[in-house]
Design an enzyme around this catalytic site. Structure first.
Site, mmCIF file in Angstrom:
data_model
loop_
_atom_site.group_PDB
_atom_site.id
_atom_site.type_symbol
_atom_site.label_atom_id
_atom_site.label_comp_id
_atom_site.label_asym_id
_atom_site.label_seq_id
_atom_site.Cartn_x
_atom_site.Cartn_y
_atom_site.Cartn_z
ATOM 1 N N ARG A 198 37.365 33.428 31.007
ATOM 2 C CA ARG A 198 36.347 33.246 29.961
ATOM 3 C C ARG A 198 36.397 31.834 29.365
ATOM 4 N NH1 ARG A 198 35.372 39.272 27.487
ATOM 5 N NH2 ARG A 198 36.710 40.333 28.959
ATOM 6 N N THR A 241 34.492 34.760 38.138
ATOM 7 C CA THR A 241 34.320 36.199 37.971
ATOM 8 C C THR A 241 33.735 36.574 36.611
ATOM 9 O OG1 THR A 241 35.372 38.332 38.422
ATOM 10 C CG2 THR A 241 36.642 36.726 37.112
ATOM 11 N N GLU A 300 42.331 36.678 31.277
ATOM 12 C CA GLU A 300 41.120 36.668 30.433
ATOM 13 C C GLU A 300 40.854 35.274 29.866
ATOM 14 O OE1 GLU A 300 39.002 38.986 30.319
ATOM 15 O OE2 GLU A 300 40.062 40.838 30.796
ATOM 16 N N GLU A 345 28.591 44.352 36.953
ATOM 17 C CA GLU A 345 28.826 44.302 38.408
ATOM 18 C C GLU A 345 27.655 44.790 39.261
ATOM 19 O OE1 GLU A 345 30.998 45.572 36.184
ATOM 20 O OE2 GLU A 345 32.495 43.973 36.189
ATOM 21 N N ASP A 402 40.052 43.911 42.267
ATOM 22 C CA ASP A 402 38.708 43.340 42.493
ATOM 23 C C ASP A 402 38.577 41.828 42.703
ATOM 24 O OD1 ASP A 402 39.341 43.064 39.786
ATOM 25 O OD2 ASP A 402 37.582 44.098 39.013
HETATM 26 C C1 DMJ Z 1 34.513 40.641 33.334
HETATM 27 O O1 DMJ Z 1 35.346 40.102 32.386
HETATM 28 C C2 DMJ Z 1 34.799 40.077 34.692
HETATM 29 O O2 DMJ Z 1 33.723 40.322 35.529
HETATM 30 C C3 DMJ Z 1 36.039 40.637 35.325
HETATM 31 O O3 DMJ Z 1 36.240 40.182 36.632
HETATM 32 C C4 DMJ Z 1 35.965 42.137 35.355
HETATM 33 N N1 DMJ Z 1 35.580 42.716 34.105
HETATM 34 C C5 DMJ Z 1 34.595 42.135 33.263
HETATM 35 C C6 DMJ Z 1 33.222 42.744 33.318
HETATM 36 O O4 DMJ Z 1 33.115 44.042 33.634
#
Ligand code: DMJ
Length: 581
Positions: free
Chosen positions: A212, A561, A208, A475, A341
Site C-alpha cells: 500500500r 497487488t 501491507e 479480485e 495468492d
Molecule cells: C489487497 O490488499 C491486495 O489485493 C492483496 O493482495 C489481497 N487483499 C487485498 C484486497 O482484497
C-alpha cells in the site's frame, strides 16, 4: 604522426597490418550503419526498433491530461530528478543495476482513456462519481486516519501499518490522478507533504506497508514525477530492511518501523513466514533499487527468489508457510487464495516488468502453474472450473474471493507460455473468471462471498455463515478488467456494470461505502468499514474496465497487488548484446 617501429615487424609488414585494420574498421562501421539503417524498415512493434530509435521517430506520444509532452519527456523529467533511467532509445551511460525505464506510450493515453462509446463513458463517469463520494466522505470524517468507518462517521487506524497513517490517502493518489480528480489529488499530495510521518514506532505488516505505502508512493511518483513521493518512498524503504535480518534472509511478517525489530505473526505456525507476504515484495523492491541506485533491495528479493527456486517442492507446489530460520516448509497447505495468492502474481509480473528478461521468474511461474493445474484445478459437476486448496495431498473444494485474481493473472501470462499452451491458458483464465462471476450471480445481492465451495451439494456458493461476507474486495473485478483488455469480449464490461449496480444498491450508505456481512440476504448488515483497497483497487479496476486500453497500457505498466501501477524496466545489457551480434 610518428609510427614507431615495433620489434620484429618490418615497415611493409606494419603497413599491411594498418591497412588490414583500416579495412576491418571500414567493414565494421559499414555493418553498424547497415544495422541502424535496417531498423527503419522494421515495423514499429519490433522491440529493437523501439530501443534504438528515439520515441519521436517511431510514434509521437502525449502524457497527462492533454499535455503536449510525450512519454519520453515524462521519463526524462523523472530522470533529471534523479528518478529513473531514461526511455528506450535515449543515449545513456550504463547504470550500475543495468535497468532502463521503458515507457512506450503516454501513461494516460491520448484522451485520458475516454471511451468513444457514450454508454461506456457514462458508466465510467459513474465509477468516477463513486470514487469522489468515497473520497469526500473519507476526507470529511476520517481525514488522516487509515480508513473510513462510514456508519459511525469516524476514522479507523487498525494495527497493520505500524502507526503509519493515511492509508486511504496513499492508496488513492494514483486513482484520483488517473480519474482527473485533481482538486482531490492535490489535497492528498498536500497531506503527504505536511503530515505523512514515517517516524512511527508501531508494529507493521511488512507486506501491507509494502503493497500500500511503498507501492502507492512509487506509482504516484511515476505518474506525476513529484520529487516528494520519491524521497518519502526512499525513507520508508530503508525502514523495511531490518525485517530481512534472519538466518535465511526470508523476512518475518511483522516489523517495528522505529526499532527495526521483527517477528513472526502469532497465528503463523511455528514462527513461520507467509508465502504471499515474503513473496510479494519483488516488484516494489526492484523499483526501490532503481530509484535509490542501491542494489540492496534487489539483493534482498533475489535472495528470497533463489531460496524458493532451490528448495524441494511437494509435487512442484509452493506451500504457504516457511521457516525464516531453517528455510524449510513448515506445513503443506497450498492455496492460490489467501496466504499464497500474490506470490504467483509477482512471478509473472516480475517477468513482464523486466521487459521479459527475468528468466527465473518466468520458469518459476510456468512451473508453478503446471503444478497448480495438475493438482488444484478442478471441474465441478455443473461444469465450473475452480482452484481447490491442498492440504498435504488432500483437496479442500473451496475457492476464496482472493483466489479470483487468478483469472487475470493467468490471462496476462497466457501469451508467454509455451506456444501450444497459449490458447489453453487464455481459456483457463476465462473459465476461472466465469466461475468467479457465477459466485456473484448466485447470491441475492449479486456480490460474491468471501469463500465459496463445490461440495456439500452447492456450486460456487458459500455454505458456512462465516464465509458469506463481502468487504469491497477487488479480485473478481480485477479479472474482468484484464480479460476485457485481452479479449474485448463485451460480457466483461457487462459483468463489471452488474458489480457497480450491486455496490450502489448494497454497499453505498449515507457517508461512504461499506462491506456487508451476508451477500445472500437483501436486508443488508453493514460492517462499517470502507477498506482502503476499495479506492485503490476496486474502483480503479472498474474505471479501467470502462476506459480505452491506452489508459495505463499494459505494454508499459504492471499493477502491484494493490493495483498501484509501476513502469516496466528494461535490462539494457541484453539488448546491446543482441545488437552487437
Ligand atoms: C489487497 O490488499 C491486495 O489485493 C492483496 O493482495 C489481497 N487483499 C487485498 C484486497 O482484497
Amino acid at each position: 604522426m610518428v609510427f614507431r617501429k615495433l620489434p620484429g615487424v618490418s615497415a611493409s609488414g606494419m603497413g599491411l597490418r594498418l591497412s588490414q585494420k583500416f579495412v576491418f574498421l571500414l567493414f565494421l562501421s559499414g555493418l553498424v550503419t547497415l544495422c541502424f539503417g535496417a531498423l527503419f524498415f522494421l515495423p514499429d512493434s519490433v522491440r529493437l526498433k523501439r530501443i534504438f530509435l528515439s520515441k519521436t521517430e517511431t510514434q509521437p506520444v502525449t502524457v497527462g491530461s492533454g499535455s503536449e509532452n510525450d512519454a519520453r519527456e515524462h521519463l526524462k523529467r523523472l530522470k533529471n530528478q534523479g528518478g529513473m533511467t531514461p526511455a528506450k532509445g535515449e543515449t545513456t551511460t550504463s547504470s550500475d543495476h543495468g535497468f532502463k525505464g521503458c515507457l512506450l506510450k503516454p501513461p494516460l493515453g491520448r484522451d485520458n482513456g475516454k471511451p468513444s462509446d457514450p454508454k461506456t463513458n457514462e458508466r465510467r463517469e459513474k465509477v468516477k462519481e463513486m470514487m469522489k463520494f468515497a473520497w469526500d466522505n473519507y476526507k470529511r470524517y476520517a481525514w488522516g486516519k487509515n480508513e473510513l468507518r462510514p456508519l459511525t462517521r469516524n476514522g479507523h487506524i487498525g494495527n497493520m501499518f505500524g502507526g503509519l497513517r493515511g492509508a486511504s490517502i496513499i492508496d488513492s493518489l494514483d486513482t484520483l490522478y488517473i480519474m482527473g480528480l485533481m482538486e482531490e489529488y492535490n489535497d492528498a499530495k498536500d497531506w503527504v507533504q505536511t503530515s505523512l510521518d514515517l517516524n512511527s514506532n508501531g508494529e507493521a505488516s511488512l507486506f501491507e506497508v509494502n503493497i500500500r505505502y511503498v507501492g502507492g508512493l512509487l506509482s504516484a511518483y511515476y505518474l506525476t514525477g513529484e520529487e516528494l513521493y520519491k524521497s518519502k518512498v526512499m525513507e520508508l524503504g530503508e525502514k523495511l530492511l531490518p525485517a530481512f535480518n534472519t538466518p535465511t534472509g526470508i523476512p518475518r511478517g511483522v516489523i517495528n518501523l522505529g526499532s527495526g525489530t521483527s517477528w513472526s505473526w502469532g497465528w503463523a505456525s511455528a514462527g513461520s513466514s507467509i508465502l504471499a507476504e515474503f513473496g510479494t515484495l519483488h516488484l516494489e523492491f526492484v523499483h526501490l533499487s532503481e530509484l535509490s541506485r542501491n542494489p540492496i533491495y534487489t539483493e534482498k528479493v533475489m535472495n528470497i527468489r533463489k531460496l524458493l527456486n532451490k528448495i524441494e517442492k511437494p509435487h512442484g507446489l509452493y506451500p504457504n508457510f516457511l521457516s525464516p530460520v531453517s528455510g524449510n516448509w513448515v506445513q503443506h497447505h497450498v492455496s492460490i487464495g489467501g496466504l499464497g495468492d500474490s506470490f504467483y502474481e509477482y512471478l509473472i509480473k516480475s517477468y513482464l516488468m523486466s521487459d521479459k528478461t527475468d528468466g527465473d521468474a518466468k520458469t518459476m511461474y510456468y512451473g508453478a502453474l503446471e503444478a497448480i493445474e495438475a493438482n488444484l484445478v478442478q471441474k465441478s459437476p455443473g461444469g465450473l472450473t475452480y482452484m481447490a486448496e491442498w492440504r498435504g495431498g488432500i483437496l479442500d473444494h473451496k475457492m476464496g474471493h482472493l483466489a479470483c485474481f487468478s483469472g487475470g493473472m493467468i490471462g496476462i501470462g497466457a501469451d508467454d507460455g509455451a506456444p501450444e499452451k497459449r490458447q489453453h491458458y487464455l481459456d483457463l483464465a476465462a473459465e476461472i473468471t466465469h466461475t468467479c462471476h457465477e459466485s456473484y450471480t448466485r447470491s441475492a445481492t449479486k456480490l460474491g462471498p468471501e469463500a465459496f465451495r463445490f461440495d456439500g451439494g452447492g456450486e460456487a456458493t458459500a455454505t458456512r455463515l462465516s464465509d458469506r461476507y463481502y468487504i469491497l474486495r477487488p479480485e473478481v473485478i480485477e479479472s474482468y478488467m484484464y480479460m476485457w483488455r485481452l479479449t474485448h469480449d463485451p460480457k466483461y464490461r457487462e459483468w463489471g456494470w452488474e458489480a457497480v449496480e450491486a455496490l450502489e444498491q448494497h454497499c453505498r450508505v449515507e457517508s461512504g461505502f461499506s462491506g456487508i456481512r451476508d451477500v445472500y440476504t437483501m436486508t443488508a448488515s453493514h460492517d462499517n468499514m470502507q477498506q482502503s483497497f476499495f479506492l485503490s483497487e476496486t474502483l480503479k479496476y472498474l474505471y479501467l474496465l470502462f476506459s480505452d486500453d491506452d489508459l495505463l497500457p499494459l505494454e508499459d505498466w504492471v499493477f502491484n497487488t494493490e493495483a498501484h501501477p509501476l513502469t516496466h524496466l528494461l535490462a539494457n545489457s541484453k539488448w546491446v548484446f543482441l545488437f552487437l551480434l
